[in-house]
Design a protein around this motif. Structure first.
Motif, PDB file in Angstrom:
ATOM      1  N   PRO A  43      19.478  41.739   6.051  1.00 31.57           N
ATOM      2  CA  PRO A  43      19.992  41.054   4.923  1.00 31.57           C
ATOM      3  C   PRO A  43      18.682  41.071   3.984  1.00 31.57           C
ATOM      4  N   SER A  44      17.531  40.257   4.298  1.00 24.80           N
ATOM      5  CA  SER A  44      16.706  39.414   3.759  1.00 24.80           C
ATOM      6  C   SER A  44      15.698  40.360   2.685  1.00 24.80           C
ATOM      7  N   TYR A  45      15.852  41.887   2.864  1.00 22.00           N
ATOM      8  CA  TYR A  45      15.109  42.862   2.148  1.00 22.00           C
ATOM      9  C   TYR A  45      16.056  42.880   0.878  1.00 22.00           C
ATOM     10  N   SER A 215      21.118  30.349   7.600  1.00 21.73           N
ATOM     11  CA  SER A 215      20.336  31.256   8.054  1.00 21.73           C
ATOM     12  C   SER A 215      19.308  31.534   6.906  1.00 21.73           C
ATOM     13  N   ASN A 216      18.794  32.765   7.572  1.00 25.51           N
ATOM     14  CA  ASN A 216      17.737  33.306   6.933  1.00 25.51           C
ATOM     15  C   ASN A 216      18.625  34.060   5.406  1.00 25.51           C
ATOM     16  N   GLY A 217      17.883  34.453   5.120  1.00 23.70           N
ATOM     17  CA  GLY A 217      18.698  34.880   3.362  1.00 23.70           C
ATOM     18  C   GLY A 217      17.315  35.160   1.952  1.00 23.70           C
ATOM     19  N   PRO A 218      17.683  36.370   1.787  1.00 22.70           N
ATOM     20  CA  PRO A 218      16.804  36.791   0.943  1.00 22.70           C
ATOM     21  C   PRO A 218      16.908  36.502  -1.005  1.00 22.70           C
ATOM     22  N   GLY A 219      15.631  35.899  -1.526  1.00 19.58           N
ATOM     23  CA  GLY A 219      15.165  35.610  -3.352  1.00 19.58           C
ATOM     24  C   GLY A 219      14.961  34.669  -2.387  1.00 19.58           C
ATOM     25  N   ASP A 220      14.616  33.661  -3.632  1.00 20.98           N
ATOM     26  CA  ASP A 220      13.388  32.607  -3.755  1.00 20.98           C
ATOM     27  C   ASP A 220      14.891  31.163  -2.940  1.00 20.98           C
ATOM     28  N   ILE A 243      16.521  29.181  10.165  1.00 15.33           N
ATOM     29  CA  ILE A 243      15.483  29.984  10.194  1.00 15.33           C
ATOM     30  C   ILE A 243      14.885  30.848   9.078  1.00 15.33           C
ATOM     31  N   CYS A 244      13.843  31.177   8.904  1.00 14.69           N
ATOM     32  CA  CYS A 244      13.098  31.252   7.435  1.00 14.69           C
ATOM     33  C   CYS A 244      13.725  30.675   6.057  1.00 14.69           C
ATOM     34  N   LEU A 245      14.817  31.644   5.477  1.00 13.68           N
ATOM     35  CA  LEU A 245      15.315  30.872   4.551  1.00 13.68           C
ATOM     36  C   LEU A 245      16.108  29.604   4.500  1.00 13.68           C
ATOM     37  N   GLY A 246      16.498  29.659   5.964  1.00 16.14           N
ATOM     38  CA  GLY A 246      17.217  28.737   6.669  1.00 16.14           C
ATOM     39  C   GLY A 246      15.913  27.798   6.181  1.00 16.14           C
ATOM     40  N   GLN A 247      14.734  27.611   6.722  1.00 16.40           N
ATOM     41  CA  GLN A 247      14.053  26.817   6.806  1.00 16.40           C
ATOM     42  C   GLN A 247      13.365  26.078   5.736  1.00 16.40           C
ATOM     43  N   GLN A 248      13.070  27.002   4.598  1.00 16.51           N
ATOM     44  CA  GLN A 248      12.796  26.665   3.174  1.00 16.51           C
ATOM     45  C   GLN A 248      14.261  25.499   2.717  1.00 16.51           C
ATOM     46  N   ILE A 249      14.910  25.930   3.021  1.00 13.37           N
ATOM     47  CA  ILE A 249      17.053  25.223   1.871  1.00 13.37           C
ATOM     48  C   ILE A 249      16.757  23.684   2.888  1.00 13.37           C
ATOM     49  N   GLN A 285       7.926  38.007  11.400  1.00 14.19           N
ATOM     50  CA  GLN A 285       8.094  37.592  10.160  1.00 14.19           C
ATOM     51  C   GLN A 285       8.578  38.614   8.904  1.00 14.19           C
ATOM     52  N   ASN A 286       9.585  38.069   8.201  1.00 13.54           N
ATOM     53  CA  ASN A 286       9.776  38.976   7.204  1.00 13.54           C
ATOM     54  C   ASN A 286       9.583  37.656   5.800  1.00 13.54           C
ATOM     55  N   HIS A 287       9.368  37.217   5.015  1.00 13.23           N
ATOM     56  CA  HIS A 287       9.483  36.273   4.411  1.00 13.23           C
ATOM     57  C   HIS A 287       7.922  36.349   3.289  1.00 13.23           C
ATOM     58  N   GLY A 288       8.505  35.963   1.854  1.00 12.71           N
ATOM     59  CA  GLY A 288       7.029  35.835   0.480  1.00 12.71           C
ATOM     60  C   GLY A 288       7.470  35.080  -0.395  1.00 12.71           C
ATOM     61  N   TYR A 289       8.859  34.054   0.352  1.00  9.41           N
ATOM     62  CA  TYR A 289       7.940  32.175  -0.374  1.00  9.41           C
ATOM     63  C   TYR A 289       7.881  31.222   1.462  1.00  9.41           C
ATOM     64  N   THR A 290       7.062  30.160   0.768  1.00 12.31           N
ATOM     65  CA  THR A 290       6.643  28.850   1.637  1.00 12.31           C
ATOM     66  C   THR A 290       7.354  28.142   1.733  1.00 12.31           C
ATOM     67  N   TYR A 325       9.411  31.953  10.852  1.00 14.83           N
ATOM     68  CA  TYR A 325       9.098  32.950  11.776  1.00 14.83           C
ATOM     69  C   TYR A 325      11.237  32.666  12.276  1.00 14.83           C
ATOM     70  N   HIS A 326      11.310  34.627  12.942  1.00 16.44           N
ATOM     71  CA  HIS A 326      12.605  35.139  13.311  1.00 16.44           C
ATOM     72  C   HIS A 326      12.051  35.009  15.261  1.00 16.44           C
ATOM     73  N   PRO A 327      12.925  34.158  15.427  1.00 18.07           N
ATOM     74  CA  PRO A 327      13.010  33.176  16.828  1.00 18.07           C
ATOM     75  C   PRO A 327      14.140  34.732  17.730  1.00 18.07           C
TER      76      PRO A 327
HETATM   77  N1  LIG Z   1      13.827  36.279   6.580  1.00 19.94           N
HETATM   78  C1  LIG Z   1      13.569  35.578   5.511  1.00 19.94           C
HETATM   79  O1  LIG Z   1      15.259  34.277   5.800  1.00 19.94           O
HETATM   80  C2  LIG Z   1      13.753  35.218   3.699  1.00 19.94           C
HETATM   81  C3  LIG Z   1      12.993  34.171   3.784  1.00 19.94           C
HETATM   82  C4  LIG Z   1      13.071  33.846   1.452  1.00 19.94           C
HETATM   83  N2  LIG Z   1      13.723  35.220   0.928  1.00 19.94           N
HETATM   84  C5  LIG Z   1      11.735  34.834   1.460  1.00 19.94           C
HETATM   85  O2  LIG Z   1      11.176  35.727   1.446  1.00 19.94           O
HETATM   86  O3  LIG Z   1      11.095  33.623   1.518  1.00 19.94           O
END
Ligand SMILES: NC(=O)CC[C@H](N)C(=O)O
Length: 358
Positions: A43-45, A215-220, A243-249, A285-290, A325-327
Motif C-alpha cells: 500500500p505504500s506505493y 504501520s508503514n503507509g503511503p504519502g507524506d 515501521i517506515c511511515l511508522g518511524q516517521q510518525i 526499503q520503500n520510502h520517499g521521505y526520511t 526499512y522493512h524488517p
Molecule cells: N513504506 C513506507 O511506509 C513509506 C513511508 C512514506 N510514505 C515514505 O514514502 O517515506
C-alpha cells in the motif's frame, strides 16, 4: 496499443501499451529484482507510478499467497519487459501498464531530477497530449492529504497469533500496513488488533494493548496528524514500535521532523549499520521521505550506509523502537526479522490496562 509517459518538465517517452488506461502519479523506481507481486500490492506505493529497473518482470508468475494486501496499489506500472501473465493480472486490476521503453534512461532521469510527477496514457489512438493532460492533473505527493483513508481498514480487524510463542496483544494502527507485518507478529504468538489510521485515543485504550505499533503507509507523514497525536499521547504510557511511515510518525510526535528525499530508497539491498553492534545488514526499503531530525527524545541506533539517513530510532526509557526499512522483508532479505522479537520483548502482558484520558 499506443502508450506515452509524460515526465515532469514536459518530456514525453513513447512505449508499448500492455494494459489500457490513463493516470497521473509520482514516478518512482525500485531496484528489486524479485518480489514484484509483493511490491505491487504494497500500500505504500499508493498514488505512485512504479518503474522496475530490473528488465524482466513477471517471469515466475503471479501467486496470491505472495500479495501484501488485497489489491495493486501503484497507479500504473512501467518495465522494460512485462510477461503476459503479469499483464493479465494488471488488466484484471485495471492498472495501466507499459513496457518496451528504455527504463535505464528513465531511472537515470529520476536519479538526477528526483521522484517526479508524470502522466501516462495507454490505448488505441491515445496521443502525447493525453499523457501531458494526465501530467497536468498530477498532484504532488504531499497534496494527497487524505491518503490514509485510501489504504487503511474501515473497521477494526483482528488477527490471532500462533498458539505457542509470546502472549502479547499488539494494537496495529493501519496506515496502509503490509500483510507481512501482521504475519510476523502472529507467527511469534502475538494477537494483533488492527485499527484504522484515524483511531482515537479511546479506540486504542479499549483494545488494552501491550504494545502500540504504527504501520508503514503511503504519502507524506505530515498528513497523518491524528496518528501523530495518538503517538504523542501514548509515548511513555505504552511501548511503541513503528515501521517506515511508522518511524516517521513517531519521530514527528516526539519532537523530530521529516523531509522529502530526492528519489528515495526502493529496493532490497540497502545497507544499514547498527551503531551498537557495528554490523551492517541488508534491508528492504520503500520510502520517499526520511526523518530529517530525530529531535531530542530519540537516539539514532541505525543509519543508511549510502547516505547516512536514520534507519532505526530508540528511546529505551520510554520503550520506543522504530525502523525506516522493512524488517518483515517480502520482498527481500530476512536479516532483520529479529526486530519483531525486540518489539514483543517490550510487551508485558501483566501490566495494568491503559487509561484513555490519562
Ligand atoms: N513504506 C513506507 O511506509 C513509506 C513511508 C512514506 N510514505 C515514505 O514514502 O517515506
Amino acid at each position: 496499443m499506443d502508450a506515452y509517459v509524460a515526465l515532469e518538465g514536459g518530456h514525453v517517452v513513447e512505449a508499448r501499451g500492455r494494459v489500457p488506461g490513463s493516470t497521473p502519479g509520482e514516478l518512482v523506481f525500485t531496484t528489486a529484482y524479485t518480489g514484484y507481486e509483493e511490491s505491487l500490492t504494497d500500500p505504500s506505493y499508493e498514488e505512485q507510478v512504479l518503474t522496475f529497473s530490473y528488465p524482466l518482470i513477471g517471469n515466475y508468475g503471479v501467486r496470491e499467497e505472495r500479495f501484501e494486501s488485497d489489491r495493486v496499489h501503484p497507479n500504473a506500472v512501467v518495465a522494460r519487459e512485462l510477461t503476459d501473465e503479469i499483464v493479465e493480472w494488471l488488466d484484471e486490476e485495471g492498472v495501466p501498464a507499459v513496457d518496451h521503453l528504455d527504463t535505464r534512461d528513465l531511472v537515470t532521469d529520476i536519479r538526477e531530477e528526483g521522484a517526479m510527477k508524470c502522466g501516462i496514457a495507454v490505448g488505441e489512438g491515445v496521443t502525447e497530449q493525453d499523457a501531458l493532460d494526465e501530467l497536468d492533473a498530477c498532484k504532488g505527493m504531499s497534496e494527497h492529504t487524505d491518503i490514509g483513508a485510501q489504504v487503511s481498514v474501515d473497521e477494526p480487524a483482528f488477527s490471532e497469533g500462533a498458539a505457542d510463542g509470546v502472549d502479547a496483544d499488539v494494537t496495529l494502527i493501519d496506515c496502509g500496513a503490509k500483510g507481512s507485518i501482521v504475519d510476523s507478529l502472529n507467527a511469534r504468538g502475538a494477537d494483533v488488533q488492527i485499527l484504522p489510521y484515524d483511531a482515537t485515543i479511546e479506540d486504542v485504550a479499549e483494545t488494552e494493548p501491550d504494545v502500540l505499533f504504527i504501520s508503514n503507509g503511503p504519502g507524506d507523514p505530515a498528513n497523518f496528524e491524528q496518528t501523530v497525536e495518538l503517538v504523542d499521547h501514548y509515548a511513555g504510557e505504552l511501548p511503541l514500535a513503528g515501521i517506515c511511515l511508522g518511524q516517521q510518525i513517531v519521530a514527528r510526535a516526539l519532537g523530530g521532523s521529516t523531509a522529502k528525499m530526492d528519489f528515495g530508497h526502493r529496493g532490497v539491498n540497502q545497507p544499514v549499520m547498527d551503531v551498537r553492534t557495528n554490523r551492517v545488514v541488508m534491508t528492504t526499503q520503500n520510502h520517499g521521505y526520511t526523518v530529517a531530525d530525530p529531535g531530542e527524545n530519540l537516539e539514532v541506533t541505525q543509519f543508511n550506509v549510502n547516505d547516512d539517513t536514520p534507519e532505526g530510532l530508540d528511546n529505551e526509557e520510554l520503550e520506543i523502537i522504530t525502523r525506516q526499512y522493512h524488517p518483515e522483508a517480502n520482498p527481500g532479505p530476512n536479516d532483520s526479522l529479529d526486530f519483531f522479537d525486540d518489539v514483543l520483548a517490550m510487551a508485558d502482558p501483566t501490566a495494568d490496562p491503559v487509561i484513555a484520558d490519562d
